[in-house]
Design a protein around this motif. Structure first.
Motif, PDB file in Angstrom:
ATOM      1  N   LEU A 145       0.836  -1.205   0.000  1.00 39.75           N
ATOM      2  CA  LEU A 145       0.000   0.000   0.000  1.00 39.75           C
ATOM      3  C   LEU A 145       0.870   1.255   0.000  1.00 39.75           C
ATOM      4  O   LEU A 145       0.545   2.242  -0.680  1.00 39.75           O
ATOM      5  N   ALA A 146       1.971   1.223   0.748  1.00 39.60           N
ATOM      6  CA  ALA A 146       2.891   2.369   0.760  1.00 39.60           C
ATOM      7  C   ALA A 146       3.464   2.621  -0.632  1.00 39.60           C
ATOM      8  O   ALA A 146       3.617   3.777  -1.059  1.00 39.60           O
ATOM      9  N   ALA A 147       3.780   1.540  -1.359  1.00 41.02           N
ATOM     10  CA  ALA A 147       4.298   1.682  -2.729  1.00 41.02           C
ATOM     11  C   ALA A 147       3.255   2.335  -3.635  1.00 41.02           C
ATOM     12  O   ALA A 147       3.569   3.220  -4.438  1.00 41.02           O
ATOM     13  N   ILE A 148       2.017   1.904  -3.499  1.00 40.17           N
ATOM     14  CA  ILE A 148       0.939   2.492  -4.306  1.00 40.17           C
ATOM     15  C   ILE A 148       0.741   3.958  -3.946  1.00 40.17           C
ATOM     16  O   ILE A 148       0.596   4.830  -4.819  1.00 40.17           O
ATOM     17  N   ASN A 149       0.758   4.255  -2.651  1.00 43.77           N
ATOM     18  CA  ASN A 149       0.497   5.627  -2.196  1.00 43.77           C
ATOM     19  C   ASN A 149       1.590   6.608  -2.592  1.00 43.77           C
ATOM     20  O   ASN A 149       1.305   7.777  -2.878  1.00 43.77           O
ATOM     21  N   GLY A 174       1.864  11.700  -8.408  1.00 45.69           N
ATOM     22  CA  GLY A 174       1.094  11.784  -9.652  1.00 45.69           C
ATOM     23  C   GLY A 174       1.700  10.898 -10.721  1.00 45.69           C
ATOM     24  O   GLY A 174       1.723  11.254 -11.909  1.00 45.69           O
ATOM     25  N   PHE A 175       2.155   9.724 -10.306  1.00 44.34           N
ATOM     26  CA  PHE A 175       2.921   8.833 -11.170  1.00 44.34           C
ATOM     27  C   PHE A 175       2.160   7.515 -11.311  1.00 44.34           C
ATOM     28  O   PHE A 175       1.700   6.946 -10.323  1.00 44.34           O
ATOM     29  N   ASP A 176       2.023   7.031 -12.503  1.00 48.03           N
ATOM     30  CA  ASP A 176       1.329   5.774 -12.753  1.00 48.03           C
ATOM     31  C   ASP A 176       2.191   4.612 -12.264  1.00 48.03           C
ATOM     32  O   ASP A 176       3.320   4.419 -12.723  1.00 48.03           O
ATOM     33  N   ILE A 177       1.671   3.812 -11.348  1.00 50.74           N
ATOM     34  CA  ILE A 177       2.467   2.720 -10.788  1.00 50.74           C
ATOM     35  C   ILE A 177       2.852   1.691 -11.846  1.00 50.74           C
ATOM     36  O   ILE A 177       3.842   0.966 -11.695  1.00 50.74           O
ATOM     37  N   HIS A 178       2.105   1.637 -12.944  1.00 48.50           N
ATOM     38  CA  HIS A 178       2.455   0.699 -14.021  1.00 48.50           C
ATOM     39  C   HIS A 178       3.748   1.097 -14.722  1.00 48.50           C
ATOM     40  O   HIS A 178       4.332   0.301 -15.468  1.00 48.50           O
ATOM     41  N   ARG A 179       4.208   2.344 -14.486  1.00 49.77           N
ATOM     42  CA  ARG A 179       5.493   2.781 -15.043  1.00 49.77           C
ATOM     43  C   ARG A 179       6.664   2.416 -14.129  1.00 49.77           C
ATOM     44  O   ARG A 179       7.824   2.557 -14.525  1.00 49.77           O
ATOM     45  N   GLY A 231       1.663  -5.063  -8.389  1.00 44.79           N
ATOM     46  CA  GLY A 231       1.903  -5.438  -9.777  1.00 44.79           C
ATOM     47  C   GLY A 231       3.311  -5.154 -10.237  1.00 44.79           C
ATOM     48  O   GLY A 231       3.594  -5.152 -11.444  1.00 44.79           O
ATOM     49  N   VAL A 232       4.237  -4.944  -9.271  1.00 47.49           N
ATOM     50  CA  VAL A 232       5.614  -4.576  -9.602  1.00 47.49           C
ATOM     51  C   VAL A 232       6.575  -5.637  -9.068  1.00 47.49           C
ATOM     52  O   VAL A 232       6.461  -6.071  -7.909  1.00 47.49           O
ATOM     53  N   LEU A 233       7.528  -6.045  -9.902  1.00 47.34           N
ATOM     54  CA  LEU A 233       8.573  -6.979  -9.478  1.00 47.34           C
ATOM     55  C   LEU A 233       9.261  -6.436  -8.229  1.00 47.34           C
ATOM     56  O   LEU A 233       9.631  -5.262  -8.176  1.00 47.34           O
ATOM     57  N   THR A 234       9.427  -7.288  -7.216  1.00 46.36           N
ATOM     58  CA  THR A 234       9.941  -6.842  -5.922  1.00 46.36           C
ATOM     59  C   THR A 234      11.163  -7.651  -5.508  1.00 46.36           C
ATOM     60  O   THR A 234      11.152  -8.886  -5.570  1.00 46.36           O
ATOM     61  N   VAL A 235      12.207  -6.942  -5.086  1.00 41.00           N
ATOM     62  CA  VAL A 235      13.401  -7.574  -4.519  1.00 41.00           C
ATOM     63  C   VAL A 235      13.386  -7.320  -3.017  1.00 41.00           C
ATOM     64  O   VAL A 235      13.157  -6.199  -2.570  1.00 41.00           O
TER      65      VAL A 235
END
Length: 392
Positions: free
Chosen positions: A89-93, A99-104, A145-149
């Motif tokens: 949730l912190a990553a999404i927020n 104002g950045f699309d998380i899909h980017r 939806g983002v690859l996570t290390v």
């Protein structure tokens, strides 16, 4: 999966989120950055940073996990996945804030929350070192939806290292070649330092945990004043340091131990703080004097470490972490290092609180690019290791 990793590693510019929760458990630090290049060509542009406080009751639950007497395997199992939800949730927020699309976003690097760290073997039959960070990365990756290390420390410890500090590698990438010998001191719950001699290579970096940062101060301020921390060091400024008590603290075995070394709440946590408090009360110290002496202990442990364990003269000490905002602590540190220019990340146009979140964004990029992310000369590992585990 392999093809996806190859495409990602080949990108010269990546948008990366770094996530961090430290020993003070203040909240989840989230930094969105653009990273160009890798290794010594790394350039970082900070886009957004925020600390997201834990929902009511969660911080207290995390603190109970630190104590075997108040925790259980079921509690740790549950919190591992709950923190995965909160980190995701912190990553999404943070992307919404920017104002950045998380899909980017190409990549997330998550340190997680350290529950226990054992840098020295505690069992003679199986003399191994170990560490545990929670905040399930599979949940972070699925929800964002983002690859996570994640889980960066374990590879270093598998190779015989103490698993910390890891930030010095990123500081070498960002600060080597500055033209003078400098040191970077983080003052979070625990203090750690990175010393970079002019023109030093990665094998010449000196870094280690210096001892307590804000941990003991925060504990005592909460115990005595029912506050989370000493805002701007105002309580410490009203007190007087007790030289005898400070001398006793400085005789601590960890403070005197030569690097490589790492420590944490297991050593400088509740039990240590309670013993310190009892010592102060037996010496009839006033409440503000106790906080002033605890603050002086952090400052003196740092200056002692610089004088004792760094074999070259540093020109500048750059302080980051929450301790950089404690004016009394910074004044004590400056007085104890009269020949060193003591400054903060803010004075260099950066955010002191963002330092470690940004560092784990960089470490995630190094992992994806196939670069080792530890410094064996710092951690004592037998070799360099590619750090982290990947969740899709």
């Amino acid at each position: 999966m392999l093809e996806r990793l190859q495409r990602l590693s080949a990108k010269d510019e990546k948008y990366v989120i770094g996530l961090m929760s430290g020993t003070s458990v203040d909240g989840i630090d989230a930094a969105l950055v653009k990273i160009s290049g890798n290794y010594t060509s790394t350039v970082v542009d900070e886009i957004a940073f925020e600390t997201y406080p834990y929902p009511k009751g969660i911080r207290e639950q995390i603190f109970r996990l630190f104590d075997a007497g108040t925790s259980s395997s079921a509690d740790i199992c549950h919190m591992n996945f709950l923190l995965g939800e909160l980190f995701g949730l912190a990553a999404i927020n943070i992307t919404k804030k920017a104002g950045f699309d998380i899909h980017r976003v190409d990549l997330i690097g998550s340190h997680g929350q350290t529950i226990y760290h054992i840098p020295e073997p505690i069992c003679t039959h199986y003399p191994i070192k170990s560490t545990l960070q929670i905040g399930e990365s599979a949940v972070i990756a699925h929800n964002s939806g983002v690859l996570t290390v994640s889980d960066f420390r374990v590879a270093d410890m598998a190779a015989g290292g103490v698993g910390a500090p890891l930030v010095p590698y990123t500081e070498f990438l960002l600060y080597a070649g500055s033209g003078e010998s400098i040191a970077l001191q983080n003052i979070g719950g625990i203090g750690n330092i990175t010393a970079i001699q002019q023109d030093a290579g990665p094998s010449n970096i000196i870094a280690f945990d210096t001892g307590p940062g804000n941990m003991i101060i925060d504990y005592l301020v909460n115990k005595i004043y029912n506050r989370s921390y000493d805002i701007n060091g105002e309580i410490a400024a009203q007190g007087t340091v007790c030289p005898q008590t400070l001398a006793h603290l400085m005789n601590d075995k960890f403070i005197k131990k030569a690097p490589p070394k790492a420590t944490g709440r297991e050593y400088f946590g509740k039990a240590f703080s309670e013993d310190f408090y009892a010592l102060c009360k037996s010496s009839n110290l006033q409440d503000a004097d106790i906080i002033a002496t605890a603050t002086a202990f952090t400052a003196q442990s740092i200056s002692f470490s610089i004088k004792q364990f760094i074999p070259f003269c540093i020109k500048q000490l750059i302080v980051g972490g929450g301790g950089a905002y404690n004016h009394t602590l910074m004044q004590m540190l400056s007085r104890s290092l009269p020949t060193v220019s003591v400054t903060t990340h803010e004075n260099m146009g950066k955010n002191s609180n963002a330092k470690e979140a940004v560092a784990f964004a960089i470490l995630a990029n190094e992992t994806i690019c196939g670069n080792t992310g530890n410094l064996p000369s710092v951690t004592g590992a037998s070799c360099g290791k590619i750090l982290g585990k990947i969740s899709l």
